[in-house]
Structures are given as structure tokens and as C-alpha cells.
Design an enzyme around this catalytic site. Structure first.
Site, PDB file in Angstrom:
ATOM      1  N   LYS A 165       0.844  -1.197   0.000  1.00  0.00           N
ATOM      2  CA  LYS A 165       0.000   0.000   0.000  1.00  0.00           C
ATOM      3  C   LYS A 165       0.880   1.248   0.000  1.00  0.00           C
ATOM      4  CE  LYS A 165      -3.191   2.542   3.023  1.00  0.00           C
ATOM      5  NZ  LYS A 165      -3.847   2.553   4.344  1.00  0.00           N
ATOM      6  N   ASP A 204      -2.307  10.364   3.850  1.00  0.00           N
ATOM      7  CA  ASP A 204      -3.712  10.012   3.994  1.00  0.00           C
ATOM      8  C   ASP A 204      -4.414  11.019   4.895  1.00  0.00           C
ATOM      9  OD1 ASP A 204      -6.169   8.816   4.076  1.00  0.00           O
ATOM     10  OD2 ASP A 204      -5.586   7.245   5.475  1.00  0.00           O
ATOM     11  N   LYS A 238      -9.773  13.016   8.593  1.00  0.00           N
ATOM     12  CA  LYS A 238      -9.275  12.551   9.881  1.00  0.00           C
ATOM     13  C   LYS A 238      -9.200  13.707  10.880  1.00  0.00           C
ATOM     14  CE  LYS A 238      -6.254   8.884   8.062  1.00  0.00           C
ATOM     15  NZ  LYS A 238      -6.790   7.754   8.847  1.00  0.00           N
ATOM     16  N   ASP A 253       1.591   6.151   5.948  1.00  0.00           N
ATOM     17  CA  ASP A 253       0.611   5.257   5.333  1.00  0.00           C
ATOM     18  C   ASP A 253       1.149   4.590   4.064  1.00  0.00           C
ATOM     19  OD1 ASP A 253      -1.846   4.107   5.821  1.00  0.00           O
ATOM     20  OD2 ASP A 253      -2.955   5.486   4.545  1.00  0.00           O
ATOM     21  N   ASP A 280     -12.043   7.319   4.058  1.00  0.00           N
ATOM     22  CA  ASP A 280     -10.832   7.031   4.828  1.00  0.00           C
ATOM     23  C   ASP A 280     -10.500   5.541   4.829  1.00  0.00           C
ATOM     24  OD1 ASP A 280      -8.608   7.692   6.341  1.00  0.00           O
ATOM     25  OD2 ASP A 280      -9.674   7.523   8.248  1.00  0.00           O
ATOM     26  N   GLU A 315      -9.465   3.928   2.254  1.00  0.00           N
ATOM     27  CA  GLU A 315      -8.982   4.024   0.873  1.00  0.00           C
ATOM     28  C   GLU A 315      -7.913   2.997   0.532  1.00  0.00           C
ATOM     29  OE1 GLU A 315      -5.594   5.081   2.882  1.00  0.00           O
ATOM     30  OE2 GLU A 315      -7.631   5.723   3.344  1.00  0.00           O
ATOM     31  N   ARG A 335      -7.726  -0.202   0.978  1.00  0.00           N
ATOM     32  CA  ARG A 335      -8.271  -1.413   0.369  1.00  0.00           C
ATOM     33  C   ARG A 335      -8.722  -1.151  -1.064  1.00  0.00           C
ATOM     34  NH1 ARG A 335     -12.565  -1.809   5.077  1.00  0.00           N
ATOM     35  NH2 ARG A 335     -10.765  -0.822   6.071  1.00  0.00           N
TER      36      ARG A 335
END
Length: 539
Positions: free
Chosen positions: A258, A263, A270, A281, A340, A342, A344
Site C-alpha cells: 500500500k 492520507d 481525519k 501510510d 478514509d 482508501e 483497500r
């Protein structure tokens, strides 16, 4: 950091000077040492008087001992000698020394096993590391480390493997620690190309790299990946790395990292507190880069593919919204209930893309859920798979590397919350068992091959005073690859997958060149997941 393996007596004067000498003593140490130095005699007296203790972390400092090669000696207990007993106290000591010490010697008082030597190397590398990419005032840290043991002559291969491990971990940490404006998707792509250039410069042309831009990703039909990137000004990149260490016909191991370089949460923004840590991230992507850096040094006889979907997740007038429905590369549609969630979304398209390599197995690595941190804390990464053989191989690699993980259940009931009235699935379920439902989401895109998911949200970086990337799970990944190169395991095929996806040499994996030629047309792969989606929509 440069490591050398010395066959000399590191305790004796005239055998090379180091600012600090660390002597590791484990349970069972009786005071004897394969050295005629006065320091060895001093250690024997200390052990006899009970002043030299072997419990992990216990230490005895000696300043300017006569006839010693170093002006300062630290005798450090490492308990049972397990990797964890070595790493924790030695890493702590290295961190203490790093601001002032440039040259260090580490010597085992007893014969060392390969895993113990590598644990010591990794501990010094981690503790002696000082980030400096965007901090000109940072000091250099520990630069040179000499290693010794009574049986040093038998540890050459372990030392070489340790060199590869340290190189991979340091690269992963460096990229994980960079601020988001110094680690964009384009810069990650440049880093991947640098690894390939250096790897091929050593001979053999074993490495290849292909970088797909937004236009190519659009032609492929990676609608989920594209959706996440829409809110950012930074262009996305899809990075395809290959290491060809075996016959072309040998199916590769595929690792998917990933690569969300920042993020914000997107429209589902967030909280501000701690948002700076969302630069981490992309640590899954960093771990794949670190693995390939380690492969550049180790060069095992196996084929490996690395896939890194990389973009930012930002809020803007173009960003995806809760309730939007997107079409993934597999053909399955996804209702986005939370922007959030995202990671996946970019991973699912990469997992479908992995099918064209007809892999032996696929492992994805992601800082995916805070729920996994609640479950396992910061000690173990989460392991999710329905393949017992693959789980066993990863758990063994976890043990030998001391890069710990824990397997969580994958019962189908955990995926029921992903049902949607408006798409084939939603991208989130309820809060309960959120790490498992996230894995169940990814599982929907992996029906063509054996697959495992590693959630590293709790282990990819440290918080507090020592905040920074850890380089995990590069040690676990490298051990897994090397073990499969030495003794391949036949992983179980999913029920509807071709049997040839299991055997290491059953099919010819497509090269980056052939992938590029096929993908430029925009044709989507005929995947098992796409076929399943077609059957579902026809009902």
C-alpha cells in the site's frame, strides 16, 4: 552502516581500534572466553564474583581496561540468546551510543547461531540509525560495526544475509520517515528505478521496473485506484518491480504494498491530532522497496514481483464522496461508505493486476486499520489468510526473523457487513472486527491464487519520543522469500483457481515487457474474480 565480520580476537589490543566494544553474554556463560587478553581474565573474575550477569539488558561498563582494543567496554547480558533478547537491549544501547559513536565492535562471548548474529546486526542498525534526509543538523550516527564470535568462520553466509537484511530495513525506514512532500508517488517510482539500476549494474540484468501513469491506469480500468487519487494534485503511480532469480517458467511470489504517501482521510477527514503520522501510510510500499533492496544484495534463486499502487488521499472538489460507486479492475463495483477506508481500494486493483503473473502466492502489506492496533498493539502484525500452508510459512519466517505476527480468523460471517444495496460490496463494514472485515474485502479480489494479507498498522512505525518508521516487515518478508527459494512450499489453490497457480514452475509468468504490451490496449484480465462478478450480476 558498514558491517564487517572479524575472525580476530576483538578483545585484544592491536586487533583494530573501535570507540566502544560490546561483549554479549548469554545464559550458561561460565567466564571462559577464547581470548588470552586481560579483558577476558577480567570478565572471568567478574563472573566468578557475580558482578557479570547474563539477564537480558544487564550490563557492566568498563572504562579504559588494560590490554583492550577499545577505550570503553560494555558487557551486555542477552538472556537466553533468543533474537528478541538480543535485539531489545542491544538496540537500546546502540541508540544511546549513536549520537557520539561512529565505530563500534560487537562480540559474542559464546558461539553464535546465524539468527543471533543477524539479530545483533539488525539491533545495531536500528538503534544506531539517525534520520537526516530533511534534517541537516542531524549527526551521522554509527557508521562502522565489526562483528565477532568464537565461531566467526562459520558465520560468513549469515553475515552476508544480514548485510542484505540491514540494507533493506534501512531503505524502508528512510522512505517511511520522509515527509509526504519528499516522498511523493513519483519519488517512490524513482526510488524503485534506482534499485533496479543498481541491481543490474552488479550484473545479470535480473531486475526490471515498469511505471504506469494515470493514462495507463485509466486504460487498464483500475477504477478503485483512480477514485482514491482524484482529490490530489500529485499524480498517481503504479510501480511494477520484478526480480528474476530463477527460470523464466518458475511462477513468482508477488508482494503488494500500500503506497498512500499521505492520507488525510479524504472527504471523511481525519482528526487533526496525529495527522502528521499519516505520512507513514506508505510503509507497506516502503517494505516492498526494502525487500527489493535486500534482494539486490542477497540475489536468491527465485522470482519475485513487487506491485505498488501509490497516490495521495486528499479532499478537494474532485475527491470521491461517501456514497459514490466505482468499478474495480476486477469488474466488481464498490460503494464507498467512508473515503478514509482508501487503502483497500487501491490494493484491490493491484491484487487483480497480480493475476497476470500467475503467481505461486500473493502477500499484500498495508497499514490498513486502526482496529488491528487495538487488537494486537505494536508488537505483532496481523496475518489474515485461509491458506494454512501459506500461514505456516509466514509464521516460520516471523519466528526466525523475530519480526512477529499473529494470525486472525477469516470466517465468512465477518464479511457480511460489506453487503451493499447499490454495488457488489461496500468498502467498510461495522467497527467491530474491522481489521478482519477489511481482509474479507480484499479476499474478494484474490480467488485466482493463494493469498495472505499483513496489516502492519501497529508495527510500521513507533510513536512518542522515538517516533519513526521501523522498517517492518522487511525482515519477515526476506526470510519468507529466502526460505521459499531454498525449499518451496506448495500452497493450496483457491477452489476456483487453476491448479497451475500453485506449483513453482507450472506456468510462465508474464514479463514486464509482455505486461506493457498487453495493457496498453486497455484490455482487462480474464480473472476469476471478474468471472464471479459477471455471474453475480446475471442473477
Amino acid at each position: 552502516m558498514i558491517f564487517t565480520l572479524s575472525h580476530d580476537d576483538l578483545l585484544a589490543a592491536g586487533k583494530g581500534h573501535h570507540e566502544v566494544l560490546v561483549v554479549l553474554v548469554a545464559e550458561g556463560y561460565d567466564g571462559s572466553f577464547a581470548s588470552t587478553s586481560e579483558l577476558a581474565a577480567c570478565m572471568a573474575q567478574a563472573a566468578e564474583q557475580g558482578h557479570l550477569r547474563t539477564e537480558a539488558g544487564k550490563r557492566l561498563d568498563v572504562y579504559r581496561p588494560e590490554d583492550a582494543a577499545s577505550g570503553r567496554v560494555v558487557i551486555l547480558g542477552v538472556g537466553s540468546g533468543r533474537a528478541a533478547d538480543i535485539q531489545e537491549p542491544l538496540q537500546k544501547l546502540a541508540r544511546e551510543l549513536a549520537p557520539e559513536v561512529r565505530s563500534l565492535a560487537v562480540c559474542f562471548a559464546q558461539d553464535a547461531h546465524p539468527e543471533q548474529l543477524q539479530a545483533a546486526m539488525l539491533a545495531v542498525a536500528r538503534g544506531g540509525y539517525l534520520y537526516g534526509d530533511t534534517k541537516p543538523s542531524a549527526k551521522a550516527g554509527i557508521e562502522k560495526v565489526a562483528l565477532g564470535a568464537p565461531n566467526a568462520h562459520s558465520l560468513e553466509s549469515a553475515w552476508a544475509e544480514g548485510q542484505a537484511l540491514v540494507a533493506g530495513v534501512e531503505l524502508a525506514r528512510g522512505w517511511g520517515n520522509r515527509p509526504a512532500n519528499h516522498a511523493t508517488p513519483s519519488q517512490l517510482a524513482d526510488a524503485a528505478q534506482d534499485i533496479v539500476r543498481q541491481g543490474n549494474a552488479a550484473g545479470g540484468k535480473r531486475f526490471a521496473c515498469q511505471i504506469l501513469d494515470q493514462a495507463q491506469v485509466e486504460k487498464l480500468g483500475m477504477g478503485a485506484f483512480l477514485a482514491v487519487s482524484k482529490g490530489s494534485e500529485e499524480p498517481l503511480r503504479f510501480i511494477v518491480l520484478e526480480y528474476r532469480g530463477a527460470n523464466k517458467a518458475d511462477a513468482p511470489l508477488v508482494f503488494v504494498g500500500k503506497g498512500i504517501t499521505f492520507d488525510s482521510g479524504g472527504i471523511s477527514l481525519k482528526p487533526g491530532a496525529g495527522m502528521d503520522e499519516m505520512k507513514f501510510d506508505m510503509c507497506g510500499a516502503a517494505s516492498v522497496l526494502g525487500l527489493f533492496e535486500a534482494l539486490r544484495h542477497a540475489r536468491p534463486s527465485i522470482n519475485v514481483v513487487g506491485l505498488i499502487p501509490s497516490c495521495e488521499n486528499m479532499p478537494s472538489g474532485r475527491a470521491i464522496k461517501p456514497g459514490d460507486v466505482v468499478t474495480s479492475l476486477s469488474g466488481q463495483t464498490i460503494e464507498i461508505l467512508n473515503t478514509d477506508a482508501e487503502g483497500r481500494l487501491i490494493l484491490c486493483d493491484a491484487l487483480t493486476y497480480a493475476e497476470r503473473f500467475q503467481p505461486r502466492a500473493v502477500v499484500d502489506i498495508a497499514t490498513l486499520t486502526g482496529n488491528c492496533v487495538l487488537a494486537l498493539g505494536h508488537l505483532r502484525s496481523g496475518l489474515f489468510t485461509t491458506d494454512d500452508a501459506l500461514a505456516g510459512a509466514l509464521e516460520e519466517a516471523s519466528r526466525t526473523s523475530a519480526d512477529l505476527l499473529w494470525r486472525l480468523p477469516m470466517d465468512d460471517v465477518y464479511g457480511k457487513g460489506l453487503r451493499s444495496n447499490f454495488a457488489d460490496m461496500a468498502n467498510v463494514a461495522g467497527r467491530e472486527a474491522g481489521a478482519i472485515s477489511a481482509a474479507k474485502f480484499l479476499e474478494k479480489f484474490t480467488s485466482a491464487y493463494p493469498w495472505a494479507h499483513l496489516d502492519i498498522a501497529g508495527t510500521a512505525w513507533d510513536q512518542g519520543a522515538e517516533k519513526g518508521a521501523t522498517g517492518r516487515p522487511v525482515p519477515l518478508l526476506l526470510k519468507f522469500v529466502l526460505a521459499q527459494a531454498a525449499s518451496p512450499v506448495a500452497f493450496a489453490a483457491p477452489a476456483d483457481a487453476p491448479a497451475a497457480t500453485v506449483a513453482p514452475s507450472a506456468r510462465t509468468a508474464k514479463s514486464a515487457k509482455s505486461v506493457k504490451g498487453a495493457d496498453a490496449t486497455g484490455a482487462k484480465p480474464k480473472s476469476a474474480s471478474r468471472a464471479k462478478a459477471s455471474r453475480s450480476s446475471s442473477k
